[in-house]
Design an enzyme around this catalytic site. Sequence first.
Site, PDB file in Angstrom:
ATOM      1  N   HIS A  62       0.839  -1.206   0.000  1.00 52.28           N
ATOM      2  CA  HIS A  62       0.000   0.000   0.000  1.00 52.28           C
ATOM      3  C   HIS A  62       0.872   1.252   0.000  1.00 52.28           C
ATOM      4  O   HIS A  62       1.363   1.680   1.042  1.00 52.28           O
ATOM      5  CB  HIS A  62      -0.905   0.003   1.231  1.00 52.28           C
ATOM      6  CG  HIS A  62      -1.958   1.060   1.205  1.00 52.28           C
ATOM      7  ND1 HIS A  62      -3.240   0.861   1.703  1.00 52.28           N
ATOM      8  CD2 HIS A  62      -1.949   2.335   0.732  1.00 52.28           C
ATOM      9  CE1 HIS A  62      -3.946   1.973   1.544  1.00 52.28           C
ATOM     10  NE2 HIS A  62      -3.182   2.893   0.969  1.00 52.28           N
ATOM     11  N   ARG A  66       2.222   8.436  -6.923  1.00 45.83           N
ATOM     12  CA  ARG A  66       1.764   9.715  -7.511  1.00 45.83           C
ATOM     13  C   ARG A  66       2.061   9.870  -9.005  1.00 45.83           C
ATOM     14  O   ARG A  66       1.980  10.987  -9.535  1.00 45.83           O
ATOM     15  CB  ARG A  66       2.387  10.913  -6.777  1.00 45.83           C
ATOM     16  CG  ARG A  66       2.176  10.913  -5.273  1.00 45.83           C
ATOM     17  CD  ARG A  66       0.743  11.097  -4.899  1.00 45.83           C
ATOM     18  NE  ARG A  66       0.601  11.394  -3.472  1.00 45.83           N
ATOM     19  CZ  ARG A  66      -0.447  10.997  -2.751  1.00 45.83           C
ATOM     20  NH1 ARG A  66      -1.421  10.293  -3.308  1.00 45.83           N
ATOM     21  NH2 ARG A  66      -0.537  11.306  -1.485  1.00 45.83           N
ATOM     22  N   ASN A  96      -4.937   6.149  -7.231  1.00 47.45           N
ATOM     23  CA  ASN A  96      -5.457   7.527  -7.216  1.00 47.45           C
ATOM     24  C   ASN A  96      -4.456   8.522  -7.818  1.00 47.45           C
ATOM     25  O   ASN A  96      -4.025   9.468  -7.176  1.00 47.45           O
ATOM     26  CB  ASN A  96      -5.906   7.959  -5.813  1.00 47.45           C
ATOM     27  CG  ASN A  96      -4.808   7.926  -4.757  1.00 47.45           C
ATOM     28  OD1 ASN A  96      -3.777   7.303  -4.943  1.00 47.45           O
ATOM     29  ND2 ASN A  96      -5.027   8.623  -3.651  1.00 47.45           N
ATOM     30  N   HIS A 181     -10.835   0.622   1.322  1.00 46.96           N
ATOM     31  CA  HIS A 181     -10.644   1.823   2.139  1.00 46.96           C
ATOM     32  C   HIS A 181     -11.977   2.030   2.840  1.00 46.96           C
ATOM     33  O   HIS A 181     -12.941   2.489   2.232  1.00 46.96           O
ATOM     34  CB  HIS A 181     -10.284   3.003   1.216  1.00 46.96           C
ATOM     35  CG  HIS A 181     -10.289   4.338   1.896  1.00 46.96           C
ATOM     36  ND1 HIS A 181      -9.151   5.082   2.065  1.00 46.96           N
ATOM     37  CD2 HIS A 181     -11.294   5.085   2.428  1.00 46.96           C
ATOM     38  CE1 HIS A 181      -9.453   6.219   2.681  1.00 46.96           C
ATOM     39  NE2 HIS A 181     -10.748   6.240   2.903  1.00 46.96           N
ATOM     40  N   HIS A 234      -5.322  -0.102   5.859  1.00 46.62           N
ATOM     41  CA  HIS A 234      -5.035   0.742   7.027  1.00 46.62           C
ATOM     42  C   HIS A 234      -6.049   0.648   8.180  1.00 46.62           C
ATOM     43  O   HIS A 234      -6.721   1.625   8.503  1.00 46.62           O
ATOM     44  CB  HIS A 234      -4.835   2.209   6.633  1.00 46.62           C
ATOM     45  CG  HIS A 234      -5.731   2.743   5.540  1.00 46.62           C
ATOM     46  ND1 HIS A 234      -7.096   2.638   5.572  1.00 46.62           N
ATOM     47  CD2 HIS A 234      -5.439   3.382   4.378  1.00 46.62           C
ATOM     48  CE1 HIS A 234      -7.596   3.201   4.480  1.00 46.62           C
ATOM     49  NE2 HIS A 234      -6.624   3.661   3.745  1.00 46.62           N
ATOM     50  N   ASN A 280      -5.533   9.843   6.903  1.00 48.70           N
ATOM     51  CA  ASN A 280      -6.839   9.218   6.771  1.00 48.70           C
ATOM     52  C   ASN A 280      -6.646   7.727   6.547  1.00 48.70           C
ATOM     53  O   ASN A 280      -6.045   7.359   5.555  1.00 48.70           O
ATOM     54  CB  ASN A 280      -7.589   9.841   5.593  1.00 48.70           C
ATOM     55  CG  ASN A 280      -9.026   9.344   5.519  1.00 48.70           C
ATOM     56  OD1 ASN A 280      -9.537   8.796   6.477  1.00 48.70           O
ATOM     57  ND2 ASN A 280      -9.641   9.509   4.363  1.00 48.70           N
ATOM     58  N   ASP A 307       1.304   2.927   3.535  1.00 45.40           N
ATOM     59  CA  ASP A 307       0.430   4.003   3.055  1.00 45.40           C
ATOM     60  C   ASP A 307       1.258   5.267   2.792  1.00 45.40           C
ATOM     61  O   ASP A 307       0.801   6.389   3.054  1.00 45.40           O
ATOM     62  CB  ASP A 307      -0.716   4.292   4.021  1.00 45.40           C
ATOM     63  CG  ASP A 307      -1.853   5.054   3.350  1.00 45.40           C
ATOM     64  OD1 ASP A 307      -1.759   5.344   2.139  1.00 45.40           O
ATOM     65  OD2 ASP A 307      -2.843   5.376   4.041  1.00 45.40           O
TER      66      ASP A 307
HETATM   67  O1  DOR Z   1      -3.825   9.742   4.411  1.00 44.25           O
HETATM   68  C1  DOR Z   1      -4.128   9.305   3.323  1.00 44.25           C
HETATM   69  N1  DOR Z   1      -3.555   9.732   2.183  1.00 44.25           N
HETATM   70  N2  DOR Z   1      -5.102   8.361   3.246  1.00 44.25           N
HETATM   71  C2  DOR Z   1      -5.597   7.930   2.074  1.00 44.25           C
HETATM   72  O2  DOR Z   1      -6.464   7.080   2.087  1.00 44.25           O
HETATM   73  C3  DOR Z   1      -5.102   8.498   0.807  1.00 44.25           C
HETATM   74  C4  DOR Z   1      -3.749   9.053   0.953  1.00 44.25           C
HETATM   75  C5  DOR Z   1      -3.338   9.937  -0.202  1.00 44.25           C
HETATM   76  O3  DOR Z   1      -3.532   9.556  -1.363  1.00 44.25           O
HETATM   77  O4  DOR Z   1      -2.743  10.978   0.054  1.00 44.25           O
END
Ligand code: DOR
Length: 426
Positions: A62, A66, A96, A181, A234, A280, A307
């Site tokens: 995970h 970017r 994402n 998620h 997470h 998050n 994460d």
């Molecule tokens: O803290 C987080 N950042 N939680 C997520 O689920 C997405 C991630 C992000 O893409 O920055």
Amino acid sequence: MTSYFITNGRVIDPAAKMDAKLSVHIEHGKIVSVSQSKKAPDGATVIDAAGCIVAPGFIDMHAHLRDPGFEYKEDIESGTRAAAAGGFTTVCCMPNTNPVNDSTSVTEYILERARQVGAIEVRPIGAITKGLAGENLAEIGDMAKAGAVAITDDGRPVMNSGIMRRAMEYAKAFDLVVISHCEDLHLAAGGVMHEGNVSTELGLGGIPAAAEEAMVARDIMLAELTGARLHIAHASSAGTVRLIRDAKERGVAVTAEVTPHHLTLTEEAVSDYDPNAKVNPPLRTEADKRALIKALADGTIDVIATDHAPHDITDKEVGFEDASFGMIGFETMLPLALALVHDRALTMKRLVEALTSSPARILGLEGKGTLAPGKQADIVIFEPEHSWTVQAERFASKARNTPFDGLRARGKVRYTISRGKIVYSS
Ligand code: DOR
């Protein structure tokens, strides 16, 4: 082709039930032998691993690289270098991006780019829904054929239960794990940290643990309904742990991961409005943290995943409420996780398992997460006792959004070997 003989270290390979002082010989990018021999074969370069653990290279299931689209935060080149510095030899990247990885073209781009500039291997994770919009299923089967190892809308939940059910049915047909998620957006609305005493004191909007737990419960029910494999991303609360434990006891095909920050920090880290502690799911209470550690130790939680969520200064150096969620994780994972071993809350074997054979099993990564002879030589050598100070400005990552800058850390990666080549040493 280079040949290495790694000797004097404690070799831990949970997949092979191995934990002993052994030597590892690698050649032509592959593991030749793991043996008691002390004599380096002719032509092999000796790596002295005295005081070190020698383990399969870590797998991060995970992370956010970017790339494509947000290369100013991180890209595949910088992200894989940072991962290598953290002891990882395989990183799975979340969809994402911009464009979202919801099609074969993005999946193929990531794999091709990683082949060109990646210090280590990258395995893309495809989206569940097109554009992560939660409405129409992405090209799940095609992405799987192109090399996606799982599906998720990470960063967002799939709020529509009917769509999540269809996604699980599809995933099952391709034997893909669905990574969830878990966040009920209505319960989480307006929240920027854990809902509790600290959020009240600070006057910040809270995200109750129930926002996560309601969705964990729903997805366990959908996994039972469909027979699909579910992986909870997470995990952050004691209630989530209870739900997973119960589901596992009933034989539901559910697995889970926890991040180093949820294992080591609580809501108190937000007290000075540090935007780098804004994540998050949010950092929760001491009781939640303890439940997560116990669940990791007893196997209820299978995996440690970072994460890793790089953000630019402009995303973070704003008021707490406006800052983006997320913190980087590759280059601090090991000392944070090792702190649990040093505290005797976790065994070294469980730590290695949670970073190697467990993620390999969940994702079906053939030949990964083990030091078995004949397999690709992906190896980490780390020194658990070495003390050092975290200096974010020296990170290989492009990002600096960590609350651990300046931390006195114990445990350092000495070598990361990917496909038989040293890609990091310190
Ligand atoms: O803290 C987080 N950042 N939680 C997520 O689920 C997405 C991630 C992000 O893409 O920055």
